[in-house]
Enzyme design. Structure first.
Site, PDB file in Angstrom:
ATOM      1  N   VAL A   1      29.546  44.115  33.350  1.00  0.00           N
ATOM      2  CA  VAL A   1      30.876  44.047  33.944  1.00  0.00           C
ATOM      3  C   VAL A   1      30.813  43.493  35.366  1.00  0.00           C
ATOM      4  O   VAL A   1      31.665  42.699  35.782  1.00  0.00           O
ATOM      5  CB  VAL A   1      31.553  45.438  33.945  1.00  0.00           C
ATOM      6  CG1 VAL A   1      32.906  45.381  34.673  1.00  0.00           C
ATOM      7  CG2 VAL A   1      31.745  45.932  32.515  1.00  0.00           C
ATOM      8  N   CYS A   2      29.789  43.887  36.105  1.00  0.00           N
ATOM      9  CA  CYS A   2      29.690  43.504  37.528  1.00  0.00           C
ATOM     10  C   CYS A   2      29.778  42.004  37.769  1.00  0.00           C
ATOM     11  O   CYS A   2      30.535  41.565  38.644  1.00  0.00           O
ATOM     12  CB  CYS A   2      28.410  44.072  38.137  1.00  0.00           C
ATOM     13  SG  CYS A   2      28.362  45.880  38.172  1.00  0.00           S
ATOM     14  N   PRO A   3      29.051  41.168  37.003  1.00  0.00           N
ATOM     15  CA  PRO A   3      29.148  39.734  37.303  1.00  0.00           C
ATOM     16  C   PRO A   3      30.532  39.163  37.047  1.00  0.00           C
ATOM     17  O   PRO A   3      30.921  38.199  37.716  1.00  0.00           O
ATOM     18  CB  PRO A   3      28.094  39.104  36.386  1.00  0.00           C
ATOM     19  CG  PRO A   3      27.812  40.115  35.340  1.00  0.00           C
ATOM     20  CD  PRO A   3      28.014  41.438  35.990  1.00  0.00           C
TER      21      PRO A   3
ATOM     22  N   GLU B   1      33.287  40.539  37.845  1.00  0.00           N
ATOM     23  CA  GLU B   1      34.028  40.798  39.076  1.00  0.00           C
ATOM     24  C   GLU B   1      33.551  39.900  40.203  1.00  0.00           C
ATOM     25  O   GLU B   1      34.353  39.320  40.936  1.00  0.00           O
ATOM     26  CB  GLU B   1      33.869  42.264  39.486  1.00  0.00           C
ATOM     27  CG  GLU B   1      34.500  43.247  38.521  1.00  0.00           C
ATOM     28  CD  GLU B   1      34.432  44.666  39.032  1.00  0.00           C
ATOM     29  OE1 GLU B   1      35.377  45.422  38.776  1.00  0.00           O
ATOM     30  OE2 GLU B   1      33.435  45.017  39.703  1.00  0.00           O
ATOM     31  N   LEU B   2      32.238  39.774  40.349  1.00  0.00           N
ATOM     32  CA  LEU B   2      31.708  38.970  41.445  1.00  0.00           C
ATOM     33  C   LEU B   2      32.093  37.500  41.303  1.00  0.00           C
ATOM     34  O   LEU B   2      32.436  36.836  42.282  1.00  0.00           O
ATOM     35  CB  LEU B   2      30.191  39.136  41.558  1.00  0.00           C
ATOM     36  CG  LEU B   2      29.751  40.320  42.436  1.00  0.00           C
ATOM     37  CD1 LEU B   2      30.044  41.654  41.770  1.00  0.00           C
ATOM     38  CD2 LEU B   2      28.275  40.242  42.797  1.00  0.00           C
TER      39      LEU B   2
END
Length: 208
Positions: free
Chosen positions: A49-51, A53-54
């Site tokens: 999920v993090c990438p 958002e980034l």
């Protein structure tokens, strides 16, 4: 959970990575008097999920910059992990192309000061360190004004990705209030009617 809204943003000095450069002594204090800051936390490098958002923050970076907002990310990974992730292509799970700074909170003190650190750490009766859960950051986001004051915060659990569109909306609302003295009602969007309070402290009339 402490509410930081209305209070000075916790200060820190830490290593950060921007592009291919590792920065020593990175601090948000460099932006005071110059820029607003969107300071966001995410759980881990090299995750799923993090990438998303980034990359989304990067895609909208021009929108933030046009509003005089600096975007800064942070996780409990090391600067070396950040650096490696930034050099990894997007099609291989990396975040190559992200140009805003990523802070390395390897000591977890920044996450703790902003109260987004998951897990618990304590010392038992035998003097042994006991950790419950993972000591990584929740998906916290803080909007800090040019005076270094937190004006907005939101914290999501790890499975729940945040909305960058909503983040931009809140930036617009804050800047509209600062420029016009008008408060922004529910679902307010830039260019919509805002509200002026009357002398009794209740909503009086609508005005653009």
């Amino acid at each position: 959970m402490p509410v930081l809204v209305g209070k000075p943003a916790p200060t820190f000095s830490a290593k950060a990575v921007k592009g291919e450069t590792i920065i020593e002594g990175f601090s948000l204090e460099q932006y005071i008097g110059k820029k607003y800051v969107v300071f966001f936390f995410y759980p881990k490098d090299f995750t799923f999920v993090c990438p998303t958002e980034l990359h989304r923050f990067q895609e909208e970076l021009g929108e933030f910059e046009s509003r005089d907002v600096a975007v800064v990310g942070c996780s409990t990974d090391s600067e070396f992990s950040h650096w490696a992730w930034l050099q990894t292509p997007k099609n291989k799970g990396g975040i190559q192309g992200v140009t805003y700074p990523l802070v390395a909170d390897i000591n977890k003190t920044i996450s703790e000061d902003y109260d987004v650190l998951a897990g618990n750490f304590e010392v038992n009766e035998f003097g042994e360190s006991v950790v419950t859960g993972e000591l990584v950051a929740y998906r916290g986001l803080f909007l800090i004004d040019k005076e270094g004051i937190v004006r907005h915060q939101v914290i999501n659990d790890m499975p729940l990705g945040r909305s960058i569109r909503e983040c931009l909306r809140v930036v617009d609302a804050l800047q509209h209030f600062e420029s016009n003295g008008e408060v922004c009602p529910m679902d307010w969007e830039k260019g919509s009617d805002a509200m002026t309070a009357d002398h009794a402290g209740v909503s009086g009339y609508l005005s653009k």
